[in-house]
Design a protein around this motif. Structure first.
Motif, PDB file in Angstrom:
ATOM      1  N   MET A   1       0.838  -1.178   0.000  1.00  0.00           N
ATOM      2  CA  MET A   1       0.000   0.000   0.000  1.00  0.00           C
ATOM      3  C   MET A   1       0.885   1.244   0.000  1.00  0.00           C
ATOM      4  O   MET A   1       1.932   1.280   0.630  1.00  0.00           O
ATOM      5  CB  MET A   1      -0.889   0.013   1.237  1.00  0.00           C
ATOM      6  N   HIS A   2       0.444   2.261  -0.759  1.00  0.00           N
ATOM      7  CA  HIS A   2       1.097   3.561  -0.656  1.00  0.00           C
ATOM      8  C   HIS A   2       0.011   4.633  -0.610  1.00  0.00           C
ATOM      9  O   HIS A   2      -1.158   4.348  -0.851  1.00  0.00           O
ATOM     10  CB  HIS A   2       2.092   3.793  -1.806  1.00  0.00           C
ATOM     11  N   ARG A   3       0.417   5.825  -0.247  1.00  0.00           N
ATOM     12  CA  ARG A   3      -0.519   6.935  -0.097  1.00  0.00           C
ATOM     13  C   ARG A   3      -0.113   8.091  -0.994  1.00  0.00           C
ATOM     14  O   ARG A   3       1.072   8.284  -1.278  1.00  0.00           O
ATOM     15  CB  ARG A   3      -0.559   7.397   1.363  1.00  0.00           C
ATOM     16  N   SER A   4      -1.107   8.881  -1.418  1.00  0.00           N
ATOM     17  CA  SER A   4      -0.816  10.072  -2.217  1.00  0.00           C
ATOM     18  C   SER A   4      -1.956  11.072  -2.074  1.00  0.00           C
ATOM     19  O   SER A   4      -3.052  10.724  -1.637  1.00  0.00           O
ATOM     20  CB  SER A   4      -0.611   9.713  -3.691  1.00  0.00           C
ATOM     21  N   ARG A   5      -1.670  12.295  -2.455  1.00  0.00           N
ATOM     22  CA  ARG A   5      -2.694  13.348  -2.472  1.00  0.00           C
ATOM     23  C   ARG A   5      -2.192  14.522  -3.290  1.00  0.00           C
ATOM     24  O   ARG A   5      -0.986  14.645  -3.564  1.00  0.00           O
ATOM     25  CB  ARG A   5      -3.047  13.823  -1.071  1.00  0.00           C
TER      26      ARG A   5
ATOM     27  N   ASP B   1       5.629   6.877  -1.910  1.00  0.00           N
ATOM     28  CA  ASP B   1       6.321   5.939  -2.801  1.00  0.00           C
ATOM     29  C   ASP B   1       6.204   6.457  -4.239  1.00  0.00           C
ATOM     30  O   ASP B   1       5.230   6.158  -4.937  1.00  0.00           O
ATOM     31  CB  ASP B   1       5.723   4.538  -2.663  1.00  0.00           C
ATOM     32  N   VAL B   2       7.197   7.238  -4.662  1.00  0.00           N
ATOM     33  CA  VAL B   2       7.163   7.915  -5.962  1.00  0.00           C
ATOM     34  C   VAL B   2       7.001   6.912  -7.107  1.00  0.00           C
ATOM     35  O   VAL B   2       6.189   7.119  -8.014  1.00  0.00           O
ATOM     36  CB  VAL B   2       8.429   8.791  -6.151  1.00  0.00           C
TER      37      VAL B   2
ATOM     38  N   ALA C   1       3.765   6.592  -9.624  1.00  0.00           N
ATOM     39  CA  ALA C   1       3.952   6.760 -11.068  1.00  0.00           C
ATOM     40  C   ALA C   1       3.389   5.545 -11.812  1.00  0.00           C
ATOM     41  O   ALA C   1       2.717   5.695 -12.841  1.00  0.00           O
ATOM     42  CB  ALA C   1       5.423   6.975 -11.388  1.00  0.00           C
ATOM     43  N   ALA C   2       3.631   4.351 -11.297  1.00  0.00           N
ATOM     44  CA  ALA C   2       3.111   3.130 -11.923  1.00  0.00           C
ATOM     45  C   ALA C   2       1.579   3.106 -11.879  1.00  0.00           C
ATOM     46  O   ALA C   2       0.924   2.712 -12.859  1.00  0.00           O
ATOM     47  CB  ALA C   2       3.684   1.900 -11.238  1.00  0.00           C
ATOM     48  N   ARG C   3       1.000   3.519 -10.755  1.00  0.00           N
ATOM     49  CA  ARG C   3      -0.460   3.555 -10.641  1.00  0.00           C
ATOM     50  C   ARG C   3      -1.049   4.496 -11.683  1.00  0.00           C
ATOM     51  O   ARG C   3      -2.032   4.173 -12.359  1.00  0.00           O
ATOM     52  CB  ARG C   3      -0.869   4.020  -9.232  1.00  0.00           C
ATOM     53  N   LEU C   4      -0.419   5.648 -11.846  1.00  0.00           N
ATOM     54  CA  LEU C   4      -0.910   6.637 -12.808  1.00  0.00           C
ATOM     55  C   LEU C   4      -0.704   6.176 -14.246  1.00  0.00           C
ATOM     56  O   LEU C   4      -1.538   6.444 -15.115  1.00  0.00           O
ATOM     57  CB  LEU C   4      -0.248   7.988 -12.545  1.00  0.00           C
TER      58      LEU C   4
ATOM     59  N   GLU D   1      -5.357   6.168  -0.034  1.00  0.00           N
ATOM     60  CA  GLU D   1      -4.554   4.974   0.185  1.00  0.00           C
ATOM     61  C   GLU D   1      -4.811   4.014  -0.961  1.00  0.00           C
ATOM     62  O   GLU D   1      -5.967   3.755  -1.316  1.00  0.00           O
ATOM     63  CB  GLU D   1      -4.899   4.331   1.530  1.00  0.00           C
ATOM     64  N   TRP D   2      -3.711   3.520  -1.556  1.00  0.00           N
ATOM     65  CA  TRP D   2      -3.798   2.666  -2.751  1.00  0.00           C
ATOM     66  C   TRP D   2      -3.198   1.302  -2.429  1.00  0.00           C
ATOM     67  O   TRP D   2      -2.122   1.210  -1.847  1.00  0.00           O
ATOM     68  CB  TRP D   2      -3.027   3.301  -3.899  1.00  0.00           C
ATOM     69  N   PRO D   3      -3.861   0.226  -2.861  1.00  0.00           N
ATOM     70  CA  PRO D   3      -3.306  -1.111  -2.640  1.00  0.00           C
ATOM     71  C   PRO D   3      -2.041  -1.334  -3.466  1.00  0.00           C
ATOM     72  O   PRO D   3      -1.861  -0.691  -4.502  1.00  0.00           O
ATOM     73  CB  PRO D   3      -4.428  -2.052  -3.092  1.00  0.00           C
ATOM     74  N   ALA D   4      -1.209  -2.231  -3.024  1.00  0.00           N
ATOM     75  CA  ALA D   4       0.046  -2.535  -3.734  1.00  0.00           C
ATOM     76  C   ALA D   4      -0.222  -3.247  -5.029  1.00  0.00           C
ATOM     77  O   ALA D   4      -1.205  -3.847  -5.261  1.00  0.00           O
ATOM     78  CB  ALA D   4       0.951  -3.368  -2.844  1.00  0.00           C
TER      79      ALA D   4
END
Length: 127
Positions: free
Chosen positions: A1-5, A75-76, A80-83, A124-127
């Motif tokens: 999991m990672h977080r972003s905003r 987690d940069v 980036a991979a999620r996007l 919060e995004w799953p791995a």
């Protein structure tokens, strides 16, 4: 999991004098200037924002003036991979962040966490 905003609204300024640009945007937006030289290299100025608002930065650039946003994350590479999975593409890794391009053609950056705490608006995004 990672977080972003959403972290920063960045006003890219192709100017010789970033302090004058900061003065204009400070007055236009009703935000005090925190600094006209955030990193000591003359490339970034910062306007004062509340803890639950995105930071407003002015960046001295060589390309045309425009506005872009930054997404902060813990987690940069994962962000980036999620996007990318959503259709964005990586343009360039610069120093500590990714310059990305949305499917709409808009450039934006994925950056390390900018404030000590993410605050209430974190995803919060799953791995």
């Amino acid at each position: 999991m990672h977080r972003s905003r959403l972290s920063n609204l960045v006003i890219d300024c192709r100017v010789d004098d970033l302090a004058s640009a900061a003065e204009f945007w400070s007055r236009a937006l009703g935000k005090k200037i925190v600094t006209v030289d955030q990193d000591g290299d003359g490339k970034y100025a910062e306007l004062d924002t509340a803890a639950d608002e995105p930071l407003i930065l002015l960046q001295k650039v060589e390309h045309e003036s425009r506005v872009h946003l930054d997404i902060e994350t813990d987690d940069v590479d994962a962000e980036a991979a999620r996007l990318e999975a959503l259709g964005a593409r990586r343009i360039e890794f610069r120093h500590r962040w990714w310059v990305m391009e949305a499917p709409t053609g808009h450039r934006f950056c994925v950056v390390r966490r900018q404030r000590a705490k993410f605050g209430p608006h974190v995803n919060e995004w799953p791995a």
